[in-house]
Design a protein around this motif. Sequence first.
Motif, short mmCIF file in Angstrom:
data_model
loop_
_atom_site.label_atom_id
_atom_site.label_comp_id
_atom_site.label_asym_id
_atom_site.label_seq_id
_atom_site.Cartn_x
_atom_site.Cartn_y
_atom_site.Cartn_z
N CYS A 93 0.83 -1.21 0.00
CA CYS A 93 0.00 0.00 0.00
C CYS A 93 0.87 1.26 0.00
O CYS A 93 0.55 2.23 -0.69
CB CYS A 93 -0.95 0.00 1.19
N ILE A 143 2.11 1.75 -3.49
CA ILE A 143 1.08 2.35 -4.35
C ILE A 143 1.01 3.85 -4.12
O ILE A 143 0.92 4.64 -5.06
CB ILE A 143 -0.29 1.68 -4.08
N VAL A 174 5.06 -1.87 -8.63
CA VAL A 174 3.74 -1.24 -8.73
C VAL A 174 3.72 -0.25 -9.89
O VAL A 174 2.75 -0.19 -10.65
CB VAL A 174 3.36 -0.54 -7.40
#
Length: 103
Positions: free
Chosen positions: A19, A22, A92
């Motif tokens: 996360c 990202i 990512v």
Amino acid sequence: MHDLSLFIKLIIVIAANFCFSITYVLLMKFGNGMYAIDAILRYTESKFGLRYDIGRIGVDAVFLSTGFFFGGIVGIGTVIAFILTGPGTLLVEKLLFDKKRRV
């Protein structure tokens, strides 16, 4: 969180790191700013060819060791984040924005 198994805790740490990756990619790609370290690493990547992931691991190593020497605690989550942040961010970025992958 004490009653969770070690495996579940590791999965949570890896998911949280994903996360963060990202977040880093979205901040950089959409021009909403980026962290100072990421800006410096992207500059050195463009000017000197230093790969972002290697530079990020190096910078994180300096921060991790400095924190440890000043009495901080280094646990398995710290080591996972240290190892995965740079490569995870590049992964990512490739998954979300690599034009070669688009059909």
